[in-house]
Design an enzyme around this catalytic site. Sequence first.
Site, PDB file in Angstrom:
ATOM      1  N   HIS A   1      30.120  48.895  37.862  1.00 13.97           N
ATOM      2  CA  HIS A   1      31.437  48.263  37.732  1.00 13.97           C
ATOM      3  C   HIS A   1      31.479  47.373  36.498  1.00 13.97           C
ATOM      4  CE1 HIS A   1      32.155  49.422  41.916  1.00 13.97           C
ATOM      5  NE2 HIS A   1      33.402  49.014  41.779  1.00 13.97           N
TER       6      HIS A   1
ATOM      7  N   ASN B   1      21.798  47.418  37.009  1.00 15.43           N
ATOM      8  CA  ASN B   1      23.021  47.232  37.797  1.00 15.43           C
ATOM      9  C   ASN B   1      22.771  46.405  39.051  1.00 15.43           C
ATOM     10  OD1 ASN B   1      25.763  47.744  38.686  1.00 15.43           O
ATOM     11  ND2 ASN B   1      24.914  49.272  40.081  1.00 15.43           N
TER      12      ASN B   1
END
Length: 316
Positions: free
Chosen positions: A167, A198
């Site tokens: 994201h 991440n």
Amino acid sequence: MVRKKHSPKKKSHRVLKTIILLGIFIGISIHLFHSSFAIRIRESLLPQRTVQTTITVSEPQHVPPKADPVDTLPSAKAVTYTIRCPQYDNLTYGVPGAADSVIEREGYALGYIEKHEQPAWVVYKLTRSEVLAKAVKRTNRFAEDPEIPTGSATAADYRRSGYDRGHLAPAADMAFSVQTMKDSFYYSNMSPQRPQFNRGIWKELEEQVRQFAVQEGEIYVVTGPILPKEKTITIGPNKVTVPSHFYKVVFDLTPPQKMIGFILPNEGSKADLRTFAVTVDKVEEATGLDFFSMVPQPKQEQLERTITVENWDWIR
């Protein structure tokens, strides 16, 4: 041959002349010594001034390799863009740079780059109340973005690629409404990230940014990949570019206003987040973007060229 004899009178004149010149030289030397000594004495008696300094970062400790030039996009100064959704306030301080598609949503706005199948920038305003609301749980319902005219990346691009769907506008930042949570899972808001990045240092930075919002009240965040000029590593049928580095910049709106930037390599790290802190100017240099271009000059220049790390509220 008869040699000429020098008269005693001429010799005495030469000796006298030499003595006079030597006396003049000695006199000048003594005068200069005393003058210099006197100056040093006066300076030692003067009160010392305290020089106030601002902590500035001239070079980030982790920077994109110079051998990997970035895809420097035209800056916002060269972009003519009319806001289509004035009810949203994500682009209040300007469009960071040119893009093939600019998408405006309630939770964020983004500039999509078709060549790389991901955005060059995602910008959003984040407030204390939005962070604390936690009105919606994470859905994990990834979807193709119907608003990208050329089509966004897809699930097939990430499947068995070895990279996470990272994201850019985090789902946890968009948990204040059902719609913003849904929008955060579009593939247009994703970039390929190594799992250890991440789920590690990038997640830690996202949590830190939320802490900034809670502490300061309201902030603007711009985040994205540092895109290479030429594709080197790609994934999936659509050849989604795998960036080597990612960035975030934060603009604290609460007086006294301040800014801070981060540049992180796309890899796992146990380093302190503060070691990745850079000026916003450095992020602009690395990305070719122009952040917060609507902030008046020279205030914008002053905020973007310096950071004071100690003035931010750090989780650890």
